[in-house]
Write a protein that holds these residues in place. Structure first.
Motif, PDB file in Angstrom:
ATOM      1  N   VAL A 146      20.265   2.838  24.586  1.00 28.64           N
ATOM      2  CA  VAL A 146      19.296   3.436  25.065  1.00 28.64           C
ATOM      3  C   VAL A 146      18.285   2.501  25.397  1.00 28.64           C
ATOM      4  CG1 VAL A 146      17.424   5.274  24.842  1.00 28.64           C
ATOM      5  CG2 VAL A 146      19.804   5.688  23.960  1.00 28.64           C
ATOM      6  N   PHE A 147      17.568   2.272  26.610  1.00 33.94           N
ATOM      7  CA  PHE A 147      16.695   1.423  26.809  1.00 33.94           C
ATOM      8  C   PHE A 147      15.209   2.255  26.756  1.00 33.94           C
ATOM      9  CE2 PHE A 147      19.862  -0.636  29.126  1.00 33.94           C
ATOM     10  CZ  PHE A 147      19.791  -1.854  28.606  1.00 33.94           C
ATOM     11  N   THR A 148      14.258   1.455  25.939  1.00 32.31           N
ATOM     12  CA  THR A 148      12.834   2.123  25.826  1.00 32.31           C
ATOM     13  C   THR A 148      11.812   1.159  25.971  1.00 32.31           C
ATOM     14  OG1 THR A 148      12.814   1.725  23.629  1.00 32.31           O
ATOM     15  CG2 THR A 148      13.697   3.961  23.999  1.00 32.31           C
ATOM     16  N   GLY A 149      10.556   1.653  26.407  1.00 26.15           N
ATOM     17  CA  GLY A 149       9.266   0.649  26.654  1.00 26.15           C
ATOM     18  C   GLY A 149       8.909   0.283  25.429  1.00 26.15           C
ATOM     19  N   SER A 150       7.638  -0.037  25.288  1.00 24.72           N
ATOM     20  CA  SER A 150       6.644  -0.644  24.086  1.00 24.72           C
ATOM     21  C   SER A 150       5.898   0.436  23.470  1.00 24.72           C
ATOM     22  CB  SER A 150       6.635  -1.953  24.166  1.00 24.72           C
ATOM     23  OG  SER A 150       5.702  -2.063  25.127  1.00 24.72           O
ATOM     24  N   GLY A 151       5.509   0.377  22.469  1.00 29.24           N
ATOM     25  CA  GLY A 151       4.448   0.991  21.964  1.00 29.24           C
ATOM     26  C   GLY A 151       4.490   2.705  22.004  1.00 29.24           C
ATOM     27  N   GLY A 167      27.736   4.148  16.418  1.00 35.10           N
ATOM     28  CA  GLY A 167      27.972   5.330  15.672  1.00 35.10           C
ATOM     29  C   GLY A 167      27.770   5.260  14.165  1.00 35.10           C
ATOM     30  N   ALA A 168      28.215   4.175  13.621  1.00 33.76           N
ATOM     31  CA  ALA A 168      28.001   4.007  12.295  1.00 33.76           C
ATOM     32  C   ALA A 168      26.606   3.703  12.068  1.00 33.76           C
ATOM     33  CB  ALA A 168      29.159   3.101  11.610  1.00 33.76           C
ATOM     34  N   ARG A 169      26.026   2.791  12.897  1.00 35.25           N
ATOM     35  CA  ARG A 169      24.491   2.227  12.773  1.00 35.25           C
ATOM     36  C   ARG A 169      23.928   1.931  14.076  1.00 35.25           C
ATOM     37  NH1 ARG A 169      25.367  -4.064  11.460  1.00 35.25           N
ATOM     38  NH2 ARG A 169      26.606  -4.791  12.852  1.00 35.25           N
ATOM     39  N   ALA A 170      22.675   1.935  14.194  1.00 33.92           N
ATOM     40  CA  ALA A 170      22.136   1.640  15.183  1.00 33.92           C
ATOM     41  C   ALA A 170      21.138   0.428  15.057  1.00 33.92           C
ATOM     42  CB  ALA A 170      20.870   2.872  15.812  1.00 33.92           C
ATOM     43  N   GLN A 171      20.999  -0.479  15.987  1.00 34.35           N
ATOM     44  CA  GLN A 171      20.164  -1.570  16.105  1.00 34.35           C
ATOM     45  C   GLN A 171      19.174  -1.794  17.283  1.00 34.35           C
ATOM     46  OE1 GLN A 171      23.486  -4.519  15.569  1.00 34.35           O
ATOM     47  NE2 GLN A 171      22.389  -5.224  13.801  1.00 34.35           N
ATOM     48  N   GLU A 172      17.857  -2.273  16.939  1.00 32.52           N
ATOM     49  CA  GLU A 172      16.950  -2.428  18.140  1.00 32.52           C
ATOM     50  C   GLU A 172      17.023  -3.895  18.592  1.00 32.52           C
ATOM     51  OE1 GLU A 172      13.326  -0.781  17.235  1.00 32.52           O
ATOM     52  OE2 GLU A 172      13.904   1.108  17.589  1.00 32.52           O
ATOM     53  N   TRP A 173      16.948  -4.201  19.763  1.00 34.99           N
ATOM     54  CA  TRP A 173      16.849  -5.641  20.347  1.00 34.99           C
ATOM     55  C   TRP A 173      16.070  -5.779  21.230  1.00 34.99           C
ATOM     56  CZ3 TRP A 173      20.170  -9.391  18.574  1.00 34.99           C
ATOM     57  CH2 TRP A 173      21.189  -8.798  17.809  1.00 34.99           C
ATOM     58  N   ARG A 174      15.001  -6.552  20.904  1.00 33.70           N
ATOM     59  CA  ARG A 174      13.932  -6.813  21.814  1.00 33.70           C
ATOM     60  C   ARG A 174      14.388  -7.568  22.973  1.00 33.70           C
ATOM     61  NH1 ARG A 174       9.187  -5.694  21.148  1.00 33.70           N
ATOM     62  NH2 ARG A 174       7.634  -6.420  20.228  1.00 33.70           N
ATOM     63  N   LEU A 175      13.916  -7.199  24.314  1.00 35.46           N
ATOM     64  CA  LEU A 175      14.743  -7.831  25.692  1.00 35.46           C
ATOM     65  C   LEU A 175      13.747  -9.072  25.762  1.00 35.46           C
ATOM     66  CD1 LEU A 175      15.013  -4.341  27.767  1.00 35.46           C
ATOM     67  CD2 LEU A 175      16.455  -5.715  26.217  1.00 35.46           C
ATOM     68  N   GLY A 176      14.255 -10.041  25.952  1.00 34.79           N
ATOM     69  CA  GLY A 176      13.557 -11.300  26.501  1.00 34.79           C
ATOM     70  C   GLY A 176      13.457 -11.358  28.136  1.00 34.79           C
ATOM     71  N   PRO A 177      12.414 -11.846  28.421  1.00 32.49           N
ATOM     72  CA  PRO A 177      11.904 -11.813  29.719  1.00 32.49           C
ATOM     73  C   PRO A 177      12.834 -12.838  30.488  1.00 32.49           C
ATOM     74  CG  PRO A 177      10.270 -13.428  28.481  1.00 32.49           C
ATOM     75  CD  PRO A 177      11.298 -12.668  27.506  1.00 32.49           C
ATOM     76  N   TYR A 178      13.131 -12.479  31.769  1.00 28.31           N
ATOM     77  CA  TYR A 178      13.984 -13.328  32.727  1.00 28.31           C
ATOM     78  C   TYR A 178      13.135 -13.841  33.502  1.00 28.31           C
ATOM     79  CZ  TYR A 178      17.091 -14.078  36.514  1.00 28.31           C
ATOM     80  OH  TYR A 178      17.821 -14.755  37.491  1.00 28.31           O
ATOM     81  N   GLY A 179      13.289 -15.303  33.529  1.00 31.70           N
ATOM     82  CA  GLY A 179      12.636 -16.133  34.736  1.00 31.70           C
ATOM     83  C   GLY A 179      11.203 -15.905  34.704  1.00 31.70           C
ATOM     84  N   SER A 180      10.440 -16.251  35.779  1.00 32.12           N
ATOM     85  CA  SER A 180       9.039 -16.181  35.811  1.00 32.12           C
ATOM     86  C   SER A 180       8.552 -14.956  36.676  1.00 32.12           C
ATOM     87  CB  SER A 180       8.528 -17.303  36.952  1.00 32.12           C
ATOM     88  OG  SER A 180       9.133 -17.071  38.122  1.00 32.12           O
ATOM     89  N   GLY A 181       9.766 -14.054  36.883  1.00 29.68           N
ATOM     90  CA  GLY A 181       9.230 -12.823  37.435  1.00 29.68           C
ATOM     91  C   GLY A 181       9.344 -11.753  36.479  1.00 29.68           C
ATOM     92  N   ALA A 182       9.535 -12.188  35.145  1.00 25.20           N
ATOM     93  CA  ALA A 182       9.560 -10.986  34.110  1.00 25.20           C
ATOM     94  C   ALA A 182       8.215 -10.215  33.937  1.00 25.20           C
ATOM     95  CB  ALA A 182       9.988 -11.507  32.861  1.00 25.20           C
ATOM     96  N   ALA A 183       8.301  -8.938  33.718  1.00 19.94           N
ATOM     97  CA  ALA A 183       6.970  -8.196  33.577  1.00 19.94           C
ATOM     98  C   ALA A 183       6.390  -8.465  32.222  1.00 19.94           C
ATOM     99  CB  ALA A 183       7.450  -6.978  33.672  1.00 19.94           C
ATOM    100  N   ALA A 235      16.014  -2.324  23.692  1.00 21.13           N
ATOM    101  CA  ALA A 235      17.621  -1.625  23.764  1.00 21.13           C
ATOM    102  C   ALA A 235      17.904  -1.396  22.335  1.00 21.13           C
ATOM    103  CB  ALA A 235      18.475  -2.507  24.316  1.00 21.13           C
ATOM    104  N   THR A 236      18.333  -0.021  22.247  1.00 24.20           N
ATOM    105  CA  THR A 236      18.692   0.435  21.206  1.00 24.20           C
ATOM    106  C   THR A 236      20.236   0.642  21.187  1.00 24.20           C
ATOM    107  OG1 THR A 236      16.795   1.820  20.669  1.00 24.20           O
ATOM    108  CG2 THR A 236      18.889   2.123  19.365  1.00 24.20           C
ATOM    109  N   VAL A 237      21.020  -0.081  20.294  1.00 23.50           N
ATOM    110  CA  VAL A 237      22.526  -0.146  20.492  1.00 23.50           C
ATOM    111  C   VAL A 237      22.951   0.629  19.470  1.00 23.50           C
ATOM    112  CG1 VAL A 237      24.480  -1.722  20.638  1.00 23.50           C
ATOM    113  CG2 VAL A 237      22.142  -2.336  21.845  1.00 23.50           C
ATOM    114  N   SER A 238      24.002   1.504  19.195  1.00 22.16           N
ATOM    115  CA  SER A 238      24.449   2.404  18.379  1.00 22.16           C
ATOM    116  C   SER A 238      25.968   2.403  18.653  1.00 22.16           C
ATOM    117  CB  SER A 238      23.925   3.891  18.341  1.00 22.16           C
ATOM    118  OG  SER A 238      24.409   4.487  17.625  1.00 22.16           O
TER     119      SER A 238
END
Length: 139
Positions: free
Chosen positions: A82-87, A123-139, A118-121
């Motif tokens: 599952v992908f989410t925004g921030s704040g 079934g046994a556990r869920a982990q959150e991963w912060r998405l790194g910016p891609y190139g100079s066009g990243a938001a 990104a929250t990656v699950s």
């Protein structure tokens, strides 16, 4: 990578997976499964499956897209993502991702939109991963 044993390229576009990236299965040393990450024709990352390979290998975001990739769990099943925004947006919205197998040992998940986590699950556990910016066009 053994170029004679490369699997067909799985093209990645905003509609299918994410932005300008592509992912393909390959063979690493000793015939082990490997995953190549491509930006156009250029290989920008390669991961060889070992006993120590992490379940999540990378996570990026660009303008209007997000992608995370990793190794399939021991049970052979890719995770739910599952992908989410921030704040405040992060708590209020979540976008389930399409998860695609790449070869036998890897997976890629993506979603359109502006996401930061990104929250990656498995079934046994869920982990959150912060998405790194891609190139100079990243938001």
């Amino acid at each position: 990578m053994d170029s004679e044993r490369l699997a067909p390229l799985i093209a990645v576009t905003p509609a299918v997976v994410a932005g300008p990236l592509g992912f393909r299965a390959a063979r690493g040393t000793g015939g082990r499964a490997a995953l190549e990450v491509l930006d156009g024709d250029e290989v920008i990352g390669a991961y060889v499956d070992t006993a120590f390979t992490a379940s999540v290998l990378g996570a990026l975001r660009g303008r209007g897209w997000a992608v995370v990739w990793g190794r399939v769990a021991r049970d052979g099943e890719p995770p739910a993502v599952v992908f989410t925004g921030s704040g405040r947006r992060r708590r209020a919205t979540g976008t389930p991702a399409a998860v695609v197998r790449v070869g036998e040992r890897f997976w890629v998940a993506s979603a359109s939109g502006e996401h930061r986590v990104a929250t990656v699950s498995d079934g046994a556990r869920a982990q959150e991963w912060r998405l790194g910016p891609y190139g100079s066009g990243a938001a």
